[in-house]
Scaffold this motif. Structure first.
Motif, PDB file in Angstrom:
ATOM      1  N   PRO A 278      45.250  63.989   3.024  1.00 38.34           N
ATOM      2  CA  PRO A 278      44.852  65.324   2.542  1.00 38.34           C
ATOM      3  C   PRO A 278      44.884  66.406   3.606  1.00 38.34           C
ATOM      4  O   PRO A 278      45.033  67.578   3.292  1.00 38.34           O
ATOM      5  N   ASN A 279      44.761  66.014   4.878  1.00 42.31           N
ATOM      6  CA  ASN A 279      44.781  67.031   5.936  1.00 42.31           C
ATOM      7  C   ASN A 279      46.014  66.912   6.830  1.00 42.31           C
ATOM      8  O   ASN A 279      45.980  67.270   8.005  1.00 42.31           O
ATOM      9  N   ILE A 280      47.118  66.412   6.270  1.00 44.03           N
ATOM     10  CA  ILE A 280      48.378  66.406   7.002  1.00 44.03           C
ATOM     11  C   ILE A 280      48.704  67.831   7.455  1.00 44.03           C
ATOM     12  O   ILE A 280      48.433  68.801   6.729  1.00 44.03           O
ATOM     13  N   ARG A 281      49.239  67.977   8.642  1.00 41.16           N
ATOM     14  CA  ARG A 281      49.591  69.320   9.108  1.00 41.16           C
ATOM     15  C   ARG A 281      50.730  69.870   8.264  1.00 41.16           C
ATOM     16  O   ARG A 281      51.820  69.306   8.219  1.00 41.16           O
ATOM     17  N   LEU A 282      50.504  70.988   7.613  1.00 38.93           N
ATOM     18  CA  LEU A 282      51.488  71.566   6.703  1.00 38.93           C
ATOM     19  C   LEU A 282      52.444  72.522   7.390  1.00 38.93           C
ATOM     20  O   LEU A 282      53.628  72.560   7.058  1.00 38.93           O
ATOM     21  N   PHE A 283      51.932  73.304   8.349  1.00 37.22           N
ATOM     22  CA  PHE A 283      52.709  74.438   8.830  1.00 37.22           C
ATOM     23  C   PHE A 283      52.948  74.403  10.340  1.00 37.22           C
ATOM     24  O   PHE A 283      52.080  74.037  11.131  1.00 37.22           O
ATOM     25  N   LEU A 284      54.134  74.818  10.718  1.00 38.20           N
ATOM     26  CA  LEU A 284      54.546  74.938  12.115  1.00 38.20           C
ATOM     27  C   LEU A 284      54.272  76.358  12.583  1.00 38.20           C
ATOM     28  O   LEU A 284      54.550  77.323  11.873  1.00 38.20           O
ATOM     29  N   HIS A 285      53.735  76.490  13.793  1.00 36.66           N
ATOM     30  CA  HIS A 285      53.578  77.824  14.385  1.00 36.66           C
ATOM     31  C   HIS A 285      53.551  77.700  15.894  1.00 36.66           C
ATOM     32  O   HIS A 285      53.524  76.588  16.456  1.00 36.66           O
ATOM     33  N   LYS A 286      53.564  78.818  16.567  1.00 34.85           N
ATOM     34  CA  LYS A 286      53.753  78.846  18.021  1.00 34.85           C
ATOM     35  C   LYS A 286      52.628  78.164  18.794  1.00 34.85           C
ATOM     36  O   LYS A 286      52.829  77.741  19.943  1.00 34.85           O
ATOM     37  N   ASP A 287      51.451  78.039  18.179  1.00 36.57           N
ATOM     38  CA  ASP A 287      50.312  77.465  18.894  1.00 36.57           C
ATOM     39  C   ASP A 287      50.180  75.958  18.728  1.00 36.57           C
ATOM     40  O   ASP A 287      49.292  75.356  19.329  1.00 36.57           O
ATOM     41  N   ASN A 288      51.024  75.341  17.892  1.00 34.37           N
ATOM     42  CA  ASN A 288      50.849  73.897  17.713  1.00 34.37           C
ATOM     43  C   ASN A 288      52.068  73.086  18.154  1.00 34.37           C
ATOM     44  O   ASN A 288      52.318  71.998  17.658  1.00 34.37           O
ATOM     45  N   ILE A 289      52.805  73.638  19.103  1.00 33.86           N
ATOM     46  CA  ILE A 289      53.910  72.865  19.676  1.00 33.86           C
ATOM     47  C   ILE A 289      53.969  73.121  21.180  1.00 33.86           C
ATOM     48  O   ILE A 289      53.797  74.247  21.634  1.00 33.86           O
ATOM     49  N   ASN A 290      54.123  72.041  21.918  1.00 35.87           N
ATOM     50  CA  ASN A 290      54.320  72.135  23.368  1.00 35.87           C
ATOM     51  C   ASN A 290      55.447  71.180  23.741  1.00 35.87           C
ATOM     52  O   ASN A 290      56.101  70.612  22.873  1.00 35.87           O
ATOM     53  N   MET A 291      55.696  70.994  25.030  1.00 35.80           N
ATOM     54  CA  MET A 291      56.842  70.193  25.433  1.00 35.80           C
ATOM     55  C   MET A 291      56.721  68.739  24.992  1.00 35.80           C
ATOM     56  O   MET A 291      57.704  68.110  24.584  1.00 35.80           O
ATOM     57  N   SER A 292      55.513  68.211  25.052  1.00 36.51           N
ATOM     58  CA  SER A 292      55.319  66.831  24.631  1.00 36.51           C
ATOM     59  C   SER A 292      55.587  66.678  23.140  1.00 36.51           C
ATOM     60  O   SER A 292      56.200  65.698  22.692  1.00 36.51           O
ATOM     61  N   GLU A 293      55.150  67.638  22.367  1.00 37.91           N
ATOM     62  CA  GLU A 293      55.427  67.631  20.931  1.00 37.91           C
ATOM     63  C   GLU A 293      56.925  67.774  20.671  1.00 37.91           C
ATOM     64  O   GLU A 293      57.485  67.126  19.784  1.00 37.91           O
ATOM     65  N   TRP A 294      57.562  68.636  21.429  1.00 34.69           N
ATOM     66  CA  TRP A 294      59.009  68.808  21.285  1.00 34.69           C
ATOM     67  C   TRP A 294      59.735  67.481  21.481  1.00 34.69           C
ATOM     68  O   TRP A 294      60.606  67.114  20.706  1.00 34.69           O
ATOM     69  N   ASN A 295      59.354  66.767  22.517  1.00 38.25           N
ATOM     70  CA  ASN A 295      60.029  65.508  22.814  1.00 38.25           C
ATOM     71  C   ASN A 295      59.765  64.449  21.745  1.00 38.25           C
ATOM     72  O   ASN A 295      60.649  63.663  21.421  1.00 38.25           O
ATOM     73  N   ARG A 296      58.568  64.429  21.208  1.00 31.82           N
ATOM     74  CA  ARG A 296      58.286  63.494  20.111  1.00 31.82           C
ATOM     75  C   ARG A 296      59.157  63.803  18.911  1.00 31.82           C
ATOM     76  O   ARG A 296      59.813  62.932  18.336  1.00 31.82           O
ATOM     77  N   LEU A 297      59.184  65.072  18.521  1.00 34.67           N
ATOM     78  CA  LEU A 297      59.929  65.468  17.328  1.00 34.67           C
ATOM     79  C   LEU A 297      61.440  65.414  17.535  1.00 34.67           C
ATOM     80  O   LEU A 297      62.196  65.392  16.559  1.00 34.67           O
ATOM     81  N   SER A 298      61.876  65.372  18.777  1.00 37.04           N
ATOM     82  CA  SER A 298      63.313  65.302  19.065  1.00 37.04           C
ATOM     83  C   SER A 298      63.911  63.942  18.732  1.00 37.04           C
ATOM     84  O   SER A 298      65.129  63.759  18.821  1.00 37.04           O
ATOM     85  N   HIS A 299      63.085  62.994  18.329  1.00 35.27           N
ATOM     86  CA  HIS A 299      63.579  61.681  17.920  1.00 35.27           C
ATOM     87  C   HIS A 299      63.968  61.648  16.443  1.00 35.27           C
ATOM     88  O   HIS A 299      64.508  60.643  15.968  1.00 35.27           O
ATOM     89  N   PHE A 300      63.698  62.719  15.711  1.00 34.62           N
ATOM     90  CA  PHE A 300      63.933  62.730  14.270  1.00 34.62           C
ATOM     91  C   PHE A 300      64.988  63.786  13.911  1.00 34.62           C
ATOM     92  O   PHE A 300      64.973  64.896  14.441  1.00 34.62           O
TER      93      PHE A 300
END
Length: 454
Positions: free
Chosen positions: A149-171
């Motif tokens: 029910p609380n899955i993150r729905l929206f992308l914005h500038k405050d919820n991504i950093n380099m570590s997140e970028w690298n995780r998501l770069s696998h998909f």
């Protein structure tokens, strides 16, 4: 040693050295990109990358391993917490400072599996609801296990950093950033403002519930006379070629949330003008939600958020704000998060076509993403204009008034899986699916398979 033999020996030496360097570089990649700091007790370093790569020339032996036994328990627990990466001051490990080397879709003959594939960012607990019939109160065990029910729905500038970028770069897109360069994507992501309010709230004079209708474009709505019922909901979701003018009796005329990609909002005018399509819905106060489908969407976003022309790519020189008929407002514009899109695919719509060589183009339809967005923002969801078991009795689109075109199946979507999922959710009382048995409906029509969506 002859000259020719010497040359051959030198060539073999170069090839051997190059191969060693390549292997070492891949080993370094695996060592360098296997730790991601987390919080609330979950550490990415506990989720090891048990990677199995399927190359063009064959597969590794055995089935892909999604979870190691050591990490499985923590991944399961992560469905109740927020595994968002922490800032540099985190004591959970060093944050990666540079983008990881690019992964390419062509290196995989089917969807690659990672140990952290089913780990998602989650936001604060969702709003409390007093709605007795809320789908969040469902006792269906299968749904409760899959639904976040609380899955993150929206992308914005405050919820991504380099570590997140690298995780998501696998998909692969739209589920992540595989093959994309950091600077190309972040040029627009850094402009996306954090939403100032939830997508939807209960109506002040309502019953405490958020009642939603999600309206697809299927021909089953032609002659249905469902318009008044649709418009009676608190909120109405639409997507793609949402033609309402002239079809109000069947599909209503209200639009509260319009879900789109850069392609759908631009191409609808070209493909559906002959059916009366003039522009995307532009009701006062409407909220627009974008699916970041590919690089062209990030290029579109940069132009949209800056109020300028698109600077490069397919939509170069287009002015995105002109497509929203004066209703674009930064505070009412949202971009779906890659974790939400991947979660929808992984837990509800994981097609067997992901095991095929054309796996990179396989994804749920815009209508499917819209329906699941409603499931995560509404208490009750009624779906209209979605495919049912008797789809072949109806035309492809409800706005085909005089020409009845047969239903087209595009290989980038698994329509049968989606059709069965809607019926399944209806039977388990998660949604109410509009189904129609009409002896006078169009005669049965064969489906046509087309390689790609127009």
């Amino acid at each position: 040693m002859t000259v020719q033999t010497s040359r051959i020996f030198s060539l073999l030496l170069v090839v051997s050295v190059s191969s060693v360097i390549f292997i070492l570089s891949q080993e370094e990649l695996l060592k360098s990109w296997t730790t991601f700091p987390g919080k609330n007790g979950l550490r990415w370093e506990s989720v090891s990358f048990d990677i199995k790569v399927w190359g063009k020339k064959g597969e590794t032996s055995g089935a892909p391993s999604v979870f190691t036994e050591a990490s499985k328990a923590k991944i399961v627990d992560s469905t109740k917490i927020n595994p968002v990466t922490e800032p540099k001051s985190s004591t959970h490990g060093a944050v990666t400072e540079t983008p990881m080397p690019l992964l390419y879709k062509t290196n995989f003959t089917k969807l690659p599996q990672w140990n952290f594939d089913d780990v998602y960012n989650q936001d604060a607990p969702p709003r409390l609801t007093t709605c007795a019939q809320s789908l969040r109160n469902s006792q269906d065990e299968k749904f409760k296990k899959a639904f976040l029910p609380n899955i993150r729905l929206f992308l914005h500038k405050d919820n991504i950093n380099m570590s997140e970028w690298n995780r998501l770069s696998h998909f692969n897109n739209p589920f992540g950033f595989m093959e994309y360069k950091y600077d190309d994507v972040m040029a627009s992501v850094k402009l996306i403002p954090k939403p100032k309010e939830p997508l939807l709230l209960p109506k002040p004079a309502g019953d405490g519930c958020v009642h939603c209708a999600v309206v697809g474009t299927a021909g089953i709505l032609n002659g249905s006379k469902m318009g008044a019922e649709i418009d009676a909901h608190d909120y109405v979701f639409r997507m793609n070629a949402a033609v309402t003018e002239g079809f109000e009796e069947d599909v209503g005329n209200r639009t509260s949330v319009y879900v789109h990609t850069a392609h759908s909002i631009t191409s609808s005018l070209y493909f559906y003008r002959k059916y009366g399509y003039k522009s995307a819905p532009y009701n006062e106060g409407i909220k627009y939600v974008m699916i970041p489908e590919g690089m062209r969407d990030f290029q579109w976003l940069e132009g949209l958020l800056k109020g300028q022309q698109v600077s490069s790519g397919q939509f170069q020189k287009e002015r995105p704000r002109t497509y929203y008929s004066g209703q674009y407002n930064e505070s009412r514009f949202y971009v779906l998060h890659q974790d939400f899109l991947r979660y929808v695919r992984n837990r509800f719509l994981k097609s067997s076509n992901l095991n095929a060589t054309f796996w990179p183009i396989v994804r749920p339809t815009n209508g499917a993403f819209t329906l699941f967005l409603a499931l995560h923002t509404c208490d009750t969801v009624d779906a209209y204009g979605f495919m049912t078991d008797e789809y072949n009795k109806y035309s492809n689109y409800y706005f085909e008034k005089y020409v009845k075109n047969k239903v087209i199946f595009y290989v980038n979507h698994d329509y049968v899986l989606e059709k069965n999922t809607w019926k399944n959710l209806h039977d388990r009382k998660i949604i109410k699916l509009y189904q129609r048995t009409d002896p006078a409906a169009n005669r049965k029509r064969k489906t046509e398979v087309t390689l790609t969506h127009p």
